[in-house]
Motif scaffolding. Structure first.
Motif, mmCIF file in Angstrom:
data_model
loop_
_atom_site.group_PDB
_atom_site.id
_atom_site.type_symbol
_atom_site.label_atom_id
_atom_site.label_comp_id
_atom_site.label_asym_id
_atom_site.label_seq_id
_atom_site.Cartn_x
_atom_site.Cartn_y
_atom_site.Cartn_z
ATOM 1 N N HIS A 103 0.845 -1.190 0.000
ATOM 2 C CA HIS A 103 0.000 0.000 0.000
ATOM 3 C C HIS A 103 0.877 1.235 0.000
ATOM 4 O O HIS A 103 2.032 1.200 0.389
ATOM 5 N N LYS A 104 0.287 2.306 -0.383
ATOM 6 C CA LYS A 104 0.991 3.578 -0.303
ATOM 7 C C LYS A 104 1.125 3.957 1.158
ATOM 8 O O LYS A 104 0.288 3.598 1.982
ATOM 9 N N VAL A 105 2.186 4.663 1.481
ATOM 10 C CA VAL A 105 2.427 5.102 2.854
ATOM 11 C C VAL A 105 1.213 5.884 3.342
ATOM 12 O O VAL A 105 0.712 6.768 2.647
ATOM 13 N N GLY A 106 0.759 5.515 4.529
ATOM 14 C CA GLY A 106 -0.362 6.215 5.136
ATOM 15 C C GLY A 106 -1.713 5.648 4.770
ATOM 16 O O GLY A 106 -2.711 5.996 5.390
ATOM 17 N N GLU A 107 -1.790 4.811 3.767
ATOM 18 C CA GLU A 107 -3.073 4.225 3.377
ATOM 19 C C GLU A 107 -3.354 3.034 4.281
ATOM 20 O O GLU A 107 -2.533 2.121 4.379
ATOM 21 N N PRO A 108 -4.489 3.020 4.964
ATOM 22 C CA PRO A 108 -4.785 1.920 5.882
ATOM 23 C C PRO A 108 -5.137 0.631 5.127
ATOM 24 O O PRO A 108 -5.610 0.667 3.996
ATOM 25 N N LEU A 109 -4.864 -0.482 5.794
ATOM 26 C CA LEU A 109 -5.222 -1.788 5.226
ATOM 27 C C LEU A 109 -6.693 -2.057 5.497
ATOM 28 O O LEU A 109 -7.232 -1.643 6.523
ATOM 29 N N SER A 110 -7.308 -2.779 4.589
ATOM 30 C CA SER A 110 -8.684 -3.216 4.841
ATOM 31 C C SER A 110 -8.644 -4.257 5.955
ATOM 32 O O SER A 110 -7.580 -4.796 6.288
#
Length: 178
Positions: free
Chosen positions: A34-41
């Motif tokens: 994921h992109k930095v800062g994007e939370p995981l589902s």
């Protein structure tokens, strides 16, 4: 998982903590980060947690082989890595290479076979290949014991050939026959 090396190396498959039949990675973007800062589902986080647990188990398993196989292992453990949905690398399988060749003497082979068995069965959850190596080492030990017993029998036969000499003389002396 142990992998044998040497003149009589044992072929095995890697220990794998990931049971792919029980969990599908489909729909998780092939493990891309994921992109930095994007939370995981929630599903991706659960999968990353599962990979982290597998990683701990695989590494502990291989370290148990290393600790018990001291003197027989060849290098450190090698791991098959998988990238999780969080972008981290997780060990999902591993192996430790170990010398499974027989010793130079039956006695040495017996000691070595016992050490191989101990290393193979050291993890709390030995894999099928680990158990196979332990069984092959046990067979190697039994063969060496049979060889040792055969040598002992030959030595008994040789000592029996000299039994015609006078036993009343001190050890190391032979009675002169006239």
């Amino acid at each position: 998982m142990l992998a044998g090396t040497g003149p009589s190396s044992l072929q095995t498959t890697p220990y794998s903590g990931l049971n792919t039949s029980s969990y599908s990675t489909a729909g998780l973007g092939g493990g891309s980060a994921h992109k930095v800062g994007e939370p995981l589902s929630a599903e991706e986080q659960a999968y990353a947690d599962k990979l982290a647990n597998i990683d701990r188990k695989v590494r502990a398993h291989e370290q148990a082989h290393m600790a018990a196989g001291s003197g027989l292992t060849q290098g450190g453990p090698s791991y098959s890595l998988q990238t999780g949905p969080d972008g981290k690398q997780y060990a999902v399988a591993g192996e430790v290479r170990i010398d499974v060749s027989p010793g130079r003497t039956p006695e040495e082979t017996i000691r070595k076979a016992r050490a191989i068995q101990a290393a193979a069965l050291a993890p709390a959850d030995p894999s099928g290949p680990d158990r196979s190596i332990a069984a092959q080492a046990q067979a190697m030990e039994q063969q060496a014991q049979a060889e040792l017993a055969s040598q002992s029998g030959t030595q008994r036969q040789l000592s029996g050939a000299y039994s015609g000499y006078d036993d009343s003389m001190p050890s190391g002396f032979f009675a002169a026959q006239a």
